[in-house]
Design a protein around this motif. Structure first.
Motif, PDB file in Angstrom:
ATOM      1  N   THR A   1     -11.049  -2.447  -4.807  1.00  0.00           N
ATOM      2  CA  THR A   1      -9.859  -3.298  -4.813  1.00  0.00           C
ATOM      3  C   THR A   1      -8.631  -2.435  -4.560  1.00  0.00           C
ATOM      4  N   ILE A   2      -7.670  -3.002  -3.813  1.00  0.00           N
ATOM      5  CA  ILE A   2      -6.441  -2.301  -3.463  1.00  0.00           C
ATOM      6  C   ILE A   2      -5.280  -3.283  -3.539  1.00  0.00           C
ATOM      7  N   PRO A   3      -4.048  -2.809  -3.657  1.00  0.00           N
ATOM      8  CA  PRO A   3      -2.895  -3.717  -3.630  1.00  0.00           C
ATOM      9  C   PRO A   3      -2.770  -4.394  -2.265  1.00  0.00           C
ATOM     10  N   ASP A   4      -2.351  -5.653  -2.273  1.00  0.00           N
ATOM     11  CA  ASP A   4      -2.126  -6.384  -1.028  1.00  0.00           C
ATOM     12  C   ASP A   4      -0.698  -6.122  -0.570  1.00  0.00           C
ATOM     13  N   ILE A   5      -0.545  -5.328   0.492  1.00  0.00           N
ATOM     14  CA  ILE A   5       0.786  -4.928   0.951  1.00  0.00           C
ATOM     15  C   ILE A   5       1.159  -5.615   2.265  1.00  0.00           C
ATOM     16  N   ARG A   6       0.472  -6.684   2.617  1.00  0.00           N
ATOM     17  CA  ARG A   6       0.694  -7.322   3.912  1.00  0.00           C
ATOM     18  C   ARG A   6       1.924  -8.234   3.906  1.00  0.00           C
ATOM     19  N   TRP A   7       2.251  -8.752   5.106  1.00  0.00           N
ATOM     20  CA  TRP A   7       3.348  -9.698   5.220  1.00  0.00           C
ATOM     21  C   TRP A   7       2.937 -11.041   4.627  1.00  0.00           C
ATOM     22  N   LYS A   8       3.842 -12.019   4.670  1.00  0.00           N
ATOM     23  CA  LYS A   8       3.641 -13.268   3.933  1.00  0.00           C
ATOM     24  C   LYS A   8       3.093 -14.421   4.761  1.00  0.00           C
ATOM     25  N   ARG A   9       2.678 -14.167   6.010  1.00  0.00           N
ATOM     26  CA  ARG A   9       2.078 -15.228   6.826  1.00  0.00           C
ATOM     27  C   ARG A   9       0.679 -14.816   7.260  1.00  0.00           C
ATOM     28  N   ARG A  10      -0.166 -14.607   6.282  1.00  0.00           N
ATOM     29  CA  ARG A  10      -1.519 -14.137   6.561  1.00  0.00           C
ATOM     30  C   ARG A  10      -2.409 -15.236   7.127  1.00  0.00           C
ATOM     31  N   ASP A  11      -1.929 -16.483   7.092  1.00  0.00           N
ATOM     32  CA  ASP A  11      -2.684 -17.587   7.666  1.00  0.00           C
ATOM     33  C   ASP A  11      -2.681 -17.559   9.185  1.00  0.00           C
ATOM     34  N   ILE A  12      -1.779 -16.763   9.781  1.00  0.00           N
ATOM     35  CA  ILE A  12      -1.751 -16.578  11.230  1.00  0.00           C
ATOM     36  C   ILE A  12      -2.657 -15.392  11.566  1.00  0.00           C
ATOM     37  N   LYS A  13      -3.579 -15.599  12.506  1.00  0.00           N
ATOM     38  CA  LYS A  13      -4.503 -14.506  12.848  1.00  0.00           C
ATOM     39  C   LYS A  13      -3.821 -13.570  13.842  1.00  0.00           C
ATOM     40  N   SER A  14      -2.856 -12.814  13.316  1.00  0.00           N
ATOM     41  CA  SER A  14      -2.024 -11.928  14.113  1.00  0.00           C
ATOM     42  C   SER A  14      -2.704 -10.581  14.308  1.00  0.00           C
ATOM     43  N   THR A  15      -2.338  -9.899  15.401  1.00  0.00           N
ATOM     44  CA  THR A  15      -2.839  -8.548  15.630  1.00  0.00           C
ATOM     45  C   THR A  15      -2.049  -7.498  14.856  1.00  0.00           C
ATOM     46  N   SER A  16      -1.035  -7.911  14.111  1.00  0.00           N
ATOM     47  CA  SER A  16      -0.251  -6.969  13.290  1.00  0.00           C
ATOM     48  C   SER A  16      -1.051  -6.647  12.035  1.00  0.00           C
ATOM     49  N   MET A  17      -1.932  -5.659  12.116  1.00  0.00           N
ATOM     50  CA  MET A  17      -2.927  -5.439  11.070  1.00  0.00           C
ATOM     51  C   MET A  17      -2.944  -4.009  10.544  1.00  0.00           C
ATOM     52  N   LEU A  18      -1.790  -3.342  10.538  1.00  0.00           N
ATOM     53  CA  LEU A  18      -1.755  -1.977  10.040  1.00  0.00           C
ATOM     54  C   LEU A  18      -2.160  -1.907   8.572  1.00  0.00           C
ATOM     55  N   ALA A  19      -1.676  -2.848   7.757  1.00  0.00           N
ATOM     56  CA  ALA A  19      -2.024  -2.827   6.336  1.00  0.00           C
ATOM     57  C   ALA A  19      -3.529  -2.972   6.133  1.00  0.00           C
ATOM     58  N   GLN A  20      -4.162  -3.844   6.917  1.00  0.00           N
ATOM     59  CA  GLN A  20      -5.612  -4.008   6.805  1.00  0.00           C
ATOM     60  C   GLN A  20      -6.347  -2.755   7.263  1.00  0.00           C
ATOM     61  N   ALA A  21      -5.861  -2.126   8.323  1.00  0.00           N
ATOM     62  CA  ALA A  21      -6.489  -0.893   8.801  1.00  0.00           C
ATOM     63  C   ALA A  21      -6.386   0.203   7.744  1.00  0.00           C
ATOM     64  N   MET A  22      -5.220   0.288   7.089  1.00  0.00           N
ATOM     65  CA  MET A  22      -5.053   1.273   6.015  1.00  0.00           C
ATOM     66  C   MET A  22      -6.016   1.000   4.868  1.00  0.00           C
ATOM     67  N   GLY A  23      -6.192  -0.291   4.526  1.00  0.00           N
ATOM     68  CA  GLY A  23      -7.114  -0.649   3.461  1.00  0.00           C
ATOM     69  C   GLY A  23      -8.557  -0.352   3.809  1.00  0.00           C
ATOM     70  N   LYS A  24      -8.931  -0.641   5.058  1.00  0.00           N
ATOM     71  CA  LYS A  24     -10.300  -0.356   5.493  1.00  0.00           C
ATOM     72  C   LYS A  24     -10.562   1.150   5.483  1.00  0.00           C
ATOM     73  N   GLN A  25      -9.558   1.921   5.882  1.00  0.00           N
ATOM     74  CA  GLN A  25      -9.713   3.374   5.875  1.00  0.00           C
ATOM     75  C   GLN A  25      -9.851   3.896   4.453  1.00  0.00           C
ATOM     76  N   GLU A  26      -9.091   3.325   3.520  1.00  0.00           N
ATOM     77  CA  GLU A  26      -9.223   3.747   2.119  1.00  0.00           C
ATOM     78  C   GLU A  26     -10.616   3.438   1.590  1.00  0.00           C
ATOM     79  N   ALA A  27     -11.135   2.261   1.945  1.00  0.00           N
ATOM     80  CA  ALA A  27     -12.494   1.919   1.526  1.00  0.00           C
ATOM     81  C   ALA A  27     -13.495   2.929   2.074  1.00  0.00           C
ATOM     82  N   LYS A  28     -13.357   3.255   3.353  1.00  0.00           N
ATOM     83  CA  LYS A  28     -14.261   4.230   3.968  1.00  0.00           C
ATOM     84  C   LYS A  28     -14.166   5.576   3.275  1.00  0.00           C
ATOM     85  N   ALA A  29     -12.939   6.026   2.975  1.00  0.00           N
ATOM     86  CA  ALA A  29     -12.749   7.324   2.329  1.00  0.00           C
ATOM     87  C   ALA A  29     -13.359   7.355   0.934  1.00  0.00           C
TER      88      ALA A  29
END
Length: 284
Positions: free
Chosen positions: A135-163
């Motif tokens: 589990t990690i803090p949710d640091i994303r923007w406030k319109r997560r219902d839009i399937k946007s390509t602005s996914m840096l926060a998710q990439a950071m979270g996935k990398q933390e999981a991998k690490a």
């Protein structure tokens, strides 16, 4: 043989495909996307993906680049050209190319890109063993219902999981689990109730999530679309994640704590089997 991709009306080898450096998807993440599973050479839940794509485009005012029939033809051509039996098709639509300016350009011409990835979806080790998540803090923007390509926060979270040796990360906001970095989050709580976050701007309306809610109703599984805390997740009988590219995967540990018996649970296994059977039948 080179993989064939689609860019703005042309099917071409991937090494020849090009998008402008002024494309707003590249400059601002001003784009939306969809990932559709392929099983037996056929698209899975494609109508639901098209409906979500329409909603995402509408929310950020990108004009529809082509009708449903055209998008389906693009997907099916890529599957055939690349001989994909099992895998995914990635589709991205940006606002297009324009001089760099934060405001939307007038009369944009959207950029449409699509490609395939061949990968196993059904017979995967994770489905048999279950996966570990953190589990990690949710640091994303406030319109997560839009399937946007602005996914840096998710990439950071996935990398933390991998690490940290985990498969996925569940994001937490105001004490409640929202969703995974690339998946929807479910638990079967200590009372045997299936729980997941209700829809709203805090989560993506997952296509596989929607299918699981329908299957739960059909199978008589008690369901509540209600937030759950990390503490409740630790005490759950089962936990699992859903995604178009993973279907249903059981979760066996969260933050190093065993969930339930520490083995894939019967409800998660049943949902996965039921979903795959439906997908195979629909594509037959």
């Amino acid at each position: 043989m080179s993989r064939i991709v689609y860019v703005n009306g042309a099917f071409e080898p991937e090494e020849e495909a090009k998008v402008s450096v002024f494309d707003r998807g590249f400059l601002f993440g001003d784009a939306v996307y969809e990932v559709t599973a392929v099983l037996g050479g056929r698209l899975v839940d494609f109508d639901a993906h098209l409906a979500r794509l329409d909603r995402s485009l509408g929310e950020i005012e990108i004009p529809r680049p082509m009708p449903d029939e055209g998008l389906r033809e693009v997907h099916e051509t890529l599957i055939a050209e690349n001989q994909v039996d099992e895998g995914i098709v990635y589709l991205q639509i940006s606002r297009g190319s324009a001089e760099r300016d934060f405001a939307y350009p007038p009369s944009p011409l959207p950029t449409v890109v699509a490609f395939t990835q061949t990968r196993p979806l059904v017979n995967t080790p994770q489905a048999e063993t279950g996966v570990d998540i953190i589990t990690i803090p949710d640091i994303r923007w406030k319109r997560r219902d839009i399937k946007s390509t602005s996914m840096l926060a998710q990439a950071m979270g996935k990398q933390e999981a991998k690490a940290r040796g985990a498969y996925e990360a569940w994001m937490v906001e105001n004490g409640a689990v929202t969703e995974g970095t690339s998946s929807s989050a479910f638990i079967v709580d200590k009372d045997g109730v299936l729980r997941t976050q209700p829809l709203g701007p805090q989560i993506l309306p997952g296509v596989t999530r929607r299918a699981i809610l329908r299957l739960a109703e059909e199978d008589g599984v008690s369901l509540e679309e209600r937030p759950f805390s990390v503490a409740e997740a630790y005490e759950a009988r089962e936990a699992f994640m859903t995604a178009a590219s993973a279907f249903v995967l059981p979760i066996v540990t969260i933050d190093g704590r065993a969930i339930g018996t520490g083995e894939p649970g019967p409800i998660a296994r049943a949902f996965r089997a039921h979903y795959i059977a439906e997908a195979r039948a629909a594509s037959a």
